[in-house]
Design an enzyme around this catalytic site. Structure first.
Site, mmCIF file in Angstrom:
data_model
loop_
_atom_site.group_PDB
_atom_site.id
_atom_site.type_symbol
_atom_site.label_atom_id
_atom_site.label_comp_id
_atom_site.label_asym_id
_atom_site.label_seq_id
_atom_site.Cartn_x
_atom_site.Cartn_y
_atom_site.Cartn_z
ATOM 1 N N GLU A 131 0.834 -1.284 0.003
ATOM 2 C CA GLU A 131 -0.203 -0.119 -0.012
ATOM 3 C C GLU A 131 0.839 1.321 -0.097
ATOM 4 O O GLU A 131 0.506 2.303 -0.514
ATOM 5 C CB GLU A 131 -0.956 -0.011 1.268
ATOM 6 C CG GLU A 131 -1.957 -0.764 1.117
ATOM 7 C CD GLU A 131 -3.095 -0.747 0.301
ATOM 8 O OE1 GLU A 131 -2.787 -0.565 -1.125
ATOM 9 O OE2 GLU A 131 -4.225 -0.570 0.549
ATOM 10 N N THR A 184 -6.251 7.566 -5.126
ATOM 11 C CA THR A 184 -6.319 7.615 -3.399
ATOM 12 C C THR A 184 -5.577 8.719 -3.147
ATOM 13 O O THR A 184 -5.626 9.181 -2.027
ATOM 14 C CB THR A 184 -5.583 6.063 -3.214
ATOM 15 O OG1 THR A 184 -6.273 5.026 -3.965
ATOM 16 C CG2 THR A 184 -5.557 5.877 -1.846
#
Length: 311
Positions: A131, A184
């Site tokens: 991530e 994101t």
């Protein structure tokens, strides 16, 4: 064992009031990683399908292979090299945990090929590095449920403290992905750094209520607690027709509806599959009225998480 294939499911993160601390896995879609041992050292990405050529082929910059490199370094394994094929089965920037699924499938495949030296819990920090590679933030609300399955709560990041809670068997998720994309990093950038005491208290109450509602199978409490007064008001402006789609879901049987991850996907929770389908069809219809195509996924809570497909 010289080859392995692993699957990691899509996830819904935040779950309304639980920004960066709640997440759950669904049955599908998900990413698939094929991993093969080779004599030459190093990791090579031989192919990526479904990404339209957008993901980096450099192993250090791709979330699926970046986690593998971290794991190999941690275990001090240098005897072999590996080739990787990644099958992307969900859109990038979808709010469905796309990068997390890649990272989890990669680390689970590598761990299995090495004889499972680490437990699923021990693999979490490595999956979180995927991530960090993808979005710059090593959050666990997608990789946690994708790796472990079920409804995950992150009590603390320092130190990392993650656990799952039981959920009702007839709780279903409706996940609708409109044909738009939200980065994101951009979705995190617009968030406020400070929150009022009033909103903090309201959010804490909803977090506690949602946990209690899920564990007690109290659907009214689940519904009352699926309220986000901090993140949703800011991020929802990035999603066309958000309020109308949310209203359509709740008017057609959903307990609640909010943004999945950083969006643009929206999710709803319902009691029973029929209500979940009705909510999803209503959500899709509202997007369609605005000229936006969408994909619909109906699923119970995936309690198993990532899995090995074949050796």
């Amino acid at each position: 064992m010289n080859s392995i294939k692993a699957f990691a499911p899509a996830t819904v993160a935040n779950v309304a009031c639980g920004f960066d601390i709640f997440g759950f896995a669904i049955e599908e879609p998900g990413d698939v990683v094929e991993l093969r041992r080779r004599d030459e050292p190093g990791i090579v990405i031989t192919n990526i399908t479904g990404d339209e050529g957008r993901l980096p082929r450099n192993p250090e910059k791709n979330s699926v292979t970046g986690v593998m490199l971290h794991l190999l370094k941690h275990l001090d394994i240098k005897d072999f090299g590996y080739e990787v094929i990644l099958h992307k089965n969900m859109p990038l920037g979808s709010g469905m945990g796309s990068s997390a699924a890649s990272a989890v499938a990669g680390v689970v495949a590598m761990n299995e090929l090495l004889g499972n030296p680490l437990t699923r819990q021990e693999l979490l920090p490595f999956a979180m590095e995927g991530e960090r590679i993808a979005s710059g933030s090593a959050h666990a609300d997608n990789v946690g449920p994708s790796l472990l399955g079920g409804f995950v709560v992150i009590r603390s990041y320092h130190p990392l403290d993650i656990f799952t809670i039981p959920v009702p068997d007839d709780l279903y998720c409706t996940l609708v992905h409109p044909d738009i994309e939200i980065n994101t990093k951009d979705a995190r950038y617009i968030l406020r750094n400070e929150v009022s005491l009033k909103n903090t208290i309201a959010q804490m109450g909803n977090v506690a209520g949602l946990v209690a509602g899920l564990m007690k199978a109290d659907y009214d409490l689940i519904s009352r607690s699926m309220v986000d007064v901090i993140i949703e008001p800011v991020r929802s402006i990035l999603i066309p027709e958000f309020k109308e789609v949310k209203t359509a879901a709740i008017s057609n049987g959903a307990l609640g509806c909010s943004i999945s991850g950083s969006g643009p996907s929206m999710f709803a929770l319902s009691r029973g599959r029929d209500n979940a389908i009705a909510a999803g069809q209503a959500m899709q219809a509202r997007f369609a009225e605005a000229g936006i195509d969408s994909a619909l996924h109906i699923s119970g809570i995936n309690k198993g998480g990532a899995k090995i497909l074949e050796h």
